[in-house]
Design an enzyme around this catalytic site. Structure first.
Site, PDB file in Angstrom:
ATOM      1  N   GLU B  69       0.807  -1.222   0.000  1.00 37.95           N
ATOM      2  CA  GLU B  69       0.000   0.000   0.000  1.00 37.95           C
ATOM      3  C   GLU B  69       0.841   1.273   0.000  1.00 37.95           C
ATOM      4  O   GLU B  69       0.404   2.315  -0.481  1.00 37.95           O
ATOM      5  CB  GLU B  69      -0.975   0.001   1.180  1.00 37.95           C
ATOM      6  CG  GLU B  69      -2.125  -1.007   1.047  1.00 37.95           C
ATOM      7  CD  GLU B  69      -1.766  -2.399   1.573  1.00 37.95           C
ATOM      8  OE1 GLU B  69      -0.574  -2.638   1.878  1.00 37.95           O
ATOM      9  OE2 GLU B  69      -2.672  -3.238   1.689  1.00 37.95           O
ATOM     10  N   PHE B 131     -11.496  -7.222  14.034  1.00 34.62           N
ATOM     11  CA  PHE B 131     -10.443  -7.709  13.150  1.00 34.62           C
ATOM     12  C   PHE B 131     -10.102  -6.638  12.110  1.00 34.62           C
ATOM     13  O   PHE B 131     -10.989  -6.087  11.466  1.00 34.62           O
ATOM     14  CB  PHE B 131     -10.893  -9.002  12.457  1.00 34.62           C
ATOM     15  CG  PHE B 131      -9.854  -9.523  11.487  1.00 34.62           C
ATOM     16  CD1 PHE B 131      -8.587  -9.904  11.941  1.00 34.62           C
ATOM     17  CD2 PHE B 131     -10.128  -9.604  10.128  1.00 34.62           C
ATOM     18  CE1 PHE B 131      -7.632 -10.362  11.053  1.00 34.62           C
ATOM     19  CE2 PHE B 131      -9.174 -10.061   9.238  1.00 34.62           C
ATOM     20  CZ  PHE B 131      -7.924 -10.441   9.706  1.00 34.62           C
ATOM     21  N   GLN B 132      -8.837  -6.352  11.966  1.00 34.93           N
ATOM     22  CA  GLN B 132      -8.326  -5.346  11.038  1.00 34.93           C
ATOM     23  C   GLN B 132      -8.931  -3.972  11.261  1.00 34.93           C
ATOM     24  O   GLN B 132      -9.084  -3.187  10.337  1.00 34.93           O
ATOM     25  CB  GLN B 132      -8.514  -5.803   9.589  1.00 34.93           C
ATOM     26  CG  GLN B 132      -7.663  -7.025   9.296  1.00 34.93           C
ATOM     27  CD  GLN B 132      -7.484  -7.314   7.821  1.00 34.93           C
ATOM     28  OE1 GLN B 132      -8.374  -7.049   7.026  1.00 34.93           O
ATOM     29  NE2 GLN B 132      -6.344  -7.862   7.469  1.00 34.93           N
ATOM     30  N   LYS B 181     -17.558  -0.623   6.263  1.00 39.29           N
ATOM     31  CA  LYS B 181     -18.070  -1.563   5.268  1.00 39.29           C
ATOM     32  C   LYS B 181     -19.587  -1.489   5.136  1.00 39.29           C
ATOM     33  O   LYS B 181     -20.127  -1.635   4.037  1.00 39.29           O
ATOM     34  CB  LYS B 181     -17.630  -2.983   5.628  1.00 39.29           C
ATOM     35  CG  LYS B 181     -17.762  -3.943   4.466  1.00 39.29           C
ATOM     36  CD  LYS B 181     -17.091  -5.273   4.762  1.00 39.29           C
ATOM     37  CE  LYS B 181     -17.266  -6.236   3.602  1.00 39.29           C
ATOM     38  NZ  LYS B 181     -16.645  -7.544   3.885  1.00 39.29           N
ATOM     39  N   MET B 502      24.657   8.300   1.314  1.00 41.62           N
ATOM     40  CA  MET B 502      24.461   9.548   2.040  1.00 41.62           C
ATOM     41  C   MET B 502      24.738   9.357   3.531  1.00 41.62           C
ATOM     42  O   MET B 502      25.281  10.243   4.197  1.00 41.62           O
ATOM     43  CB  MET B 502      23.042  10.077   1.811  1.00 41.62           C
ATOM     44  CG  MET B 502      22.841  11.494   2.278  1.00 41.62           C
ATOM     45  SD  MET B 502      23.990  12.661   1.522  1.00 41.62           S
ATOM     46  CE  MET B 502      23.022  13.268   0.160  1.00 41.62           C
TER      47      MET B 502
HETATM   48  C1  LIG Z   1      12.722   5.187   4.666  1.00 40.48           C
HETATM   49  C2  LIG Z   1      14.042   5.804   4.974  1.00 40.48           C
HETATM   50  N1  LIG Z   1      14.867   5.237   5.875  1.00 40.48           N
HETATM   51  C3  LIG Z   1      16.076   5.787   6.146  1.00 40.48           C
HETATM   52  C4  LIG Z   1      16.470   6.936   5.522  1.00 40.48           C
HETATM   53  C5  LIG Z   1      17.819   7.580   5.860  1.00 40.48           C
HETATM   54  N2  LIG Z   1      18.676   7.586   4.653  1.00 40.48           N
HETATM   55  C6  LIG Z   1      18.824   8.670   3.874  1.00 40.48           C
HETATM   56  S1  LIG Z   1      19.775   8.388   2.528  1.00 40.48           S
HETATM   57  C7  LIG Z   1      20.047   6.794   2.998  1.00 40.48           C
HETATM   58  C8  LIG Z   1      20.912   5.892   2.184  1.00 40.48           C
HETATM   59  C9  LIG Z   1      20.387   5.685   0.816  1.00 40.48           C
HETATM   60  O1  LIG Z   1      21.205   4.730   0.177  1.00 40.48           O
HETATM   61  P1  LIG Z   1      21.073   4.486  -1.372  1.00 40.48           P
HETATM   62  O2  LIG Z   1      19.664   4.298  -1.742  1.00 40.48           O
HETATM   63  O3  LIG Z   1      21.994   3.391  -1.777  1.00 40.48           O
HETATM   64  O4  LIG Z   1      21.516   5.873  -1.983  1.00 40.48           O
HETATM   65  P2  LIG Z   1      22.971   6.545  -2.064  1.00 40.48           P
HETATM   66  O5  LIG Z   1      23.040   7.563  -0.983  1.00 40.48           O
HETATM   67  O6  LIG Z   1      23.990   5.475  -1.888  1.00 40.48           O
HETATM   68  O7  LIG Z   1      23.010   7.176  -3.412  1.00 40.48           O
HETATM   69  C10 LIG Z   1      19.390   6.517   4.195  1.00 40.48           C
HETATM   70  C11 LIG Z   1      19.445   5.225   4.899  1.00 40.48           C
HETATM   71  C12 LIG Z   1      15.560   7.501   4.605  1.00 40.48           C
HETATM   72  N3  LIG Z   1      15.840   8.652   3.965  1.00 40.48           N
HETATM   73  N4  LIG Z   1      14.373   6.914   4.316  1.00 40.48           N
END
Ligand SMILES: Cc1ncc(C[n+]2csc(CCOP(=O)(O)OP(=O)(O)O)c2C)c(N)n1
Ligand SMILES: [Mg+2]
Lengths: 183, 605
Positions: B69, B131-132, B181, B502
């Site tokens: 979803e 439920f749900q 529902k 990042m």
């Molecule tokens: C749902 C979620 N969880 C954690 C983060 C924190 N976060 C930001 S960038 C990143 C790493 C992303 O890695 P990747 O997709 O390989 O991209 P890259 O930076 O290597 O280009 C994380 C864990 C986030 N932005 N979103």
């Protein structure tokens, strides 16, 4: 209900006209908690049955910039129809009602009655060892009354919070007839 | 609202029958049809079965079956952002609704119009831990623009019209309609549609037309500027394509330097000589320096987000600031401005163009050309230059090449979140609004793949590319199955650095190079992964592979998954370290030692 007072913080009383529907109070309160605004007091009740409207009075505290934010954020809530800043608009009346129970004996009872009289409190209930007083007025008046009662016995307090309205002939939030709202 | 007399559960009566009573589920479909909804992104379950039944019987609206979803909402966001229409989502109660929460929050942060219909347990069971059952309106209250629980059948039709109207007007956003529902089975009188429609419009009326005096005041400020800058954001895109036209006209008319936020890319063509590039944390040196040193700033449809301002106390210290926004609460929220104007970006820009035209002679040409000279010096730093030498593909090069190959075509790009997202913003150029879909406010990893599906559905025949990171891609990669089912020719271009890049970058800059849990271990073989979903998989391992791989990807009719193996430890520059101001940018890796991140900055995200 936050107690810390920053120097640039000011106290504002807001009136908010909202649809009387489930969830609207949760939206308002959620806004304050979610964005870290203060609520000193909040009251709500239906004021316009025909149009299904309630009026919320909120006393809040914050820097002038935060107060502006609070109002703009409240205004964004879909079932909020009107936000008025009574403090900014100037002369207005703030009143609160409190029920105070004091349990005591002897001399203190007489003193309690005497003080109640000077505060124009009504005695709503009495036993040989207790009174319930009703007092209306500004929040500070009520606080002063409660303090005095505390020195005279065991005290229990129930306060309504602030209800407010502007002075003068300006009708900010008119109660409209059904016809007016149909158009 | 009149009560209906003869309940009728059979929804198949003809349109011209006098009895306009239908079931709640059927009414949902009829309202959506009336609102010209072409597609619903959804996932069925017990609490929405009547609606799925009506969907089947009426066969009037296309349904895209996602695999989670969250992806339904992101797909609807991609659809909405690339078409300017409302994205519609249908999910079941409980877990269906809770799974949608990330998408709804994402849409709220980026102001994307979404109508999300959630199933709910029947009204008599609400509150019983059935439920749900989940308190969907309670859970989604802070992550929607507005939400509704329909407890009475007669409210269903008015609520649906109002929800659609609220989602799409003013500052757009997600709206949830929670539908028990029993309401879906209840008889509904469709004779009440017209009053319901007009009532919705009366009940929610955002301010669209700005104050004319304020606009002329803005025009006075603008023409008197010596060092002006225009700072545009996603509000211009949300306002509609004419808003971008008006902004372009204003830029051409004044010759003012212009920068755009991450959300606003495309409003001005990337190669327009007035465009300074994106601003903010990973914006260009020239954009940020110009913001810092300007004397008049015109912000249109942007919200002084913390990624843009850096340290607010040192933000553009010597400028007069004008802020045009449809949302009054965005004005004076983060940055105090000298002139706030509430209204629609497009209308405001048109009025502003007219006013500036009248004052054209007053524009300070000499001062402006001095200002441009200064800006050209900052430009000459060439802050986005990178060094592509040898066999190892630099991530910047991978994106830059992709853009060069796409140039001239009408390409739609989505991204995930991380370094690749910032590189995509820096090295991919956009010439039109609605071509760039990225999770800005919430920064949701896993956004790009489902968003690309929605973009493709809304723009059949167009090239749609998800510029992805390997870690983000894996957050919603179940959607490969959706892509395969509908043969959506989405191109997934994974910038694979084997790191949550990042996160690794911040650990390097701020946490002493202790790379705690940021390595992307046990990655799948992406080519085989593509293969097992019946789509083309490609890999580029060395520089020479890149061009042929991009060509093959773009030349393939169906979906393609590309694994671009890039330099693993590349960092994203330029960068305003957290807690710093626009004039304290780090331009590259050698800059960092000289300017350590302040303690104040450490705590910022
Ligand atoms: C749902 C979620 N969880 C954690 C983060 C924190 N976060 C930001 S960038 C990143 C790493 C992303 O890695 P990747 O997709 O390989 O991209 P890259 O930076 O290597 O280009 C994380 C864990 C986030 N932005 N979103
Ligand atoms: Mg990565």
């Amino acid at each position: 209900m936050s107690q810390h007072l920053n120097s640039d913080e000011v106290r504002h009383t807001l009136s908010i006209l909202v649809d009387n529907e489930p969830g609207v109070l949760a939206r308002v309160i959620g806004l304050f908690s979610g964005r870290g605004y203060n609520i000193e007091s909040l009251t709500v009740a239906g004021v316009d049955e025909a149009n299904n409207l309630s009026r919320i009075s909120i006393v809040t505290r914050g820097s002038p910039m935060v107060i502006e934010q609070v109002k703009a954020q409240l205004d964004r809530i879909v079932p909020v129809h009107m936000v008025r800043d009574l403090t900014q608009q100037g002369l207005h009346i703030e009143r609160e009602l409190a029920l105070i129970k004091v349990v005591n004996k002897g001399e203190s009872r007489i003193e309690a009655l005497r003080i109640a009289d000077t505060f124009r409190a009504n005695t709503l209930d009495s036993t040989l060892e207790s009174f319930v007083f009703e007092v209306t007025g500004s929040s500070s008046k009520i606080s002063a009354f409660v303090e005095l009662m505390r020195s005279l016995g065991h005290v229990e307090v129930s306060r309504t919070g602030v209800s407010a309205i502007s002075r003068g002939l300006n009708v900010d939030m008119p109660i409209r007839t059904q016809n007016e709202t149909q158009e | 609202m009149t009560k209906t007399s003869q309940p009728k559960s059979n929804a198949s009566e003809t349109e011209n029958s006098n009895d306009l009573t239908v079931t709640g589920a059927d009414a949902v479909l009829r309202v959506l049809e009336d609102l010209n909804v072409e597609v619903i992104f959804g996932y069925p379950g017990g609490a929405v079965l009547p609606i799925y039944d009506a969907l089947f019987k009426r066969n009037s609206i296309r349904h895209i079956l996602v695999r989670h979803e969250q992806a339904a909402v992101h797909a609807a966001e991609g659809y909405a952002r690339s078409t300017g229409k409302v994205g519609v989502v249908l999910v079941t109660s409980g877990p269906g609704a809770t799974n949608a929460v990330t998408g709804l929050t994402d849409a709220l942060m980026d102001s994307i119009p979404i109508l999300c219909i959630t199933g709910q347990v029947p009204t008599h069971l609400i509150g019983n831990d059935a439920f749900q059952e989940a308190d969907t309106v309670g859970i989604t209250r802070p992550c929607t623009k507005h939400n509704y629980l329909v407890k009475h059948a007669e409210n269903l039709v008015p609520v649906l019209y109002e929800a659609f109207h609220v989602a799409s007007s003013g500052r757009p956003g997600p709206v949830v309609v929670d539908l028990p529902k029993d309401i879906q089975f209840a008889p509904i009188d469709m004779g009440q549609v017209e009053p319901a429609k007009s009532k919705a419009v009366v009940r929610y009326r955002p301010v669209m037309i700005p104050d004319a005096d304020a606009i002329s005041q803005a025009a006075d400020m603008i023409v008197s500027a010596s060092r002006p800058i225009i700072y545009g954001g996603g509000g211009i895109i949300n306002s509609g394509d004419e808003a971008s036209e008006h902004l372009r006209e204003l830029v051409a008319l004044t010759g003012f330097p212009t920068t755009l936020t991450l959300m606003g890319l495309g409003v001005l063509p990337s190669e327009d000589k007035h465009f300074l590039g994106m601003l903010g944390m990973h914006g260009t040196y020239e954009a940020n320096m110009s913001m810092y040193h300007c004397d008049v700033m015109l912000n249109v449809g942007a919200r002084f987000d913390d990624r843009v301002t850096g340290l607010t106390s040192g933000f553009s210290p010597n400028s007069q600031k004008i802020h045009i926004d449809i949302d009054k609460s965005s004005i004076n929220k983060n940055i105090r401005v000298d002139l706030g104007i509430v209204g629609d970006a497009g209308i405001a820009l048109k009025m502003l163009v007219d006013e500036v035209k009248k004052r054209k002679a007053a524009i300070k040409k000499d001062a402006l050309s001095e200002w441009w000279k200064k800006i050209e010096e900052w430009r000459a730093v060439r802050c986005l230059d990178y060094n592509q030498k040898g066999d190892i593909i630099k991530p910047q090069y991978a994106i830059h090449r992709l853009w060069q190959k796409c140039k001239g075509d009408d390409v739609y790009v989505t991204t995930e979140v991380g370094q690749h997202q910032m590189w995509a913003a820096q090295y991919f150029g956009f010439n039109a609004p609605k071509r760039w879909m990225t999770s800005g406010g919430l920064g949701t990893m896993g956004y790009g793949l489902p968003a690309a599906m929605g973009v493709q559905i809304g723009n059949p025949g167009k090239t749609v590319i998800d510029i992805a990171g390997e870690a983000s891609f894996m957050m919603n990669m179940q959607e490969l199955s959706t892509i395969a089912q509908y043969q959506l020719p989405v191109k997934i271009y994974i910038i694979n650095n084997e790191w949550m890049g990042m996160v690794r970058q911040w650990q390097e800059l701020i946490h002493g190079g202790r790379y705690s849990e940021s390595y992307s271990a046990s990655l799948p073989d992406f080519q085989k992964l593509a293969d097992c979903f019946g789509m083309k998989g490609l890999v580029a391992k060395v520089t020479d592979d890149l061009d042929p791989v991009i060509d093959e990807m773009l030349g393939t009719d169906g979906p393609v998954l590309v694994d671009v193996r890039v330099a693993k430890e590349e960092n994203c520059f330029p960068m305003i370290p957290s807690g710093a101001t626009h004039n304290q940018m780090l331009l590259g890796p050698n800059d960092k030692a000289a300017k350590p991140v302040s303690e104040e900055g450490m705590v910022l995200v």
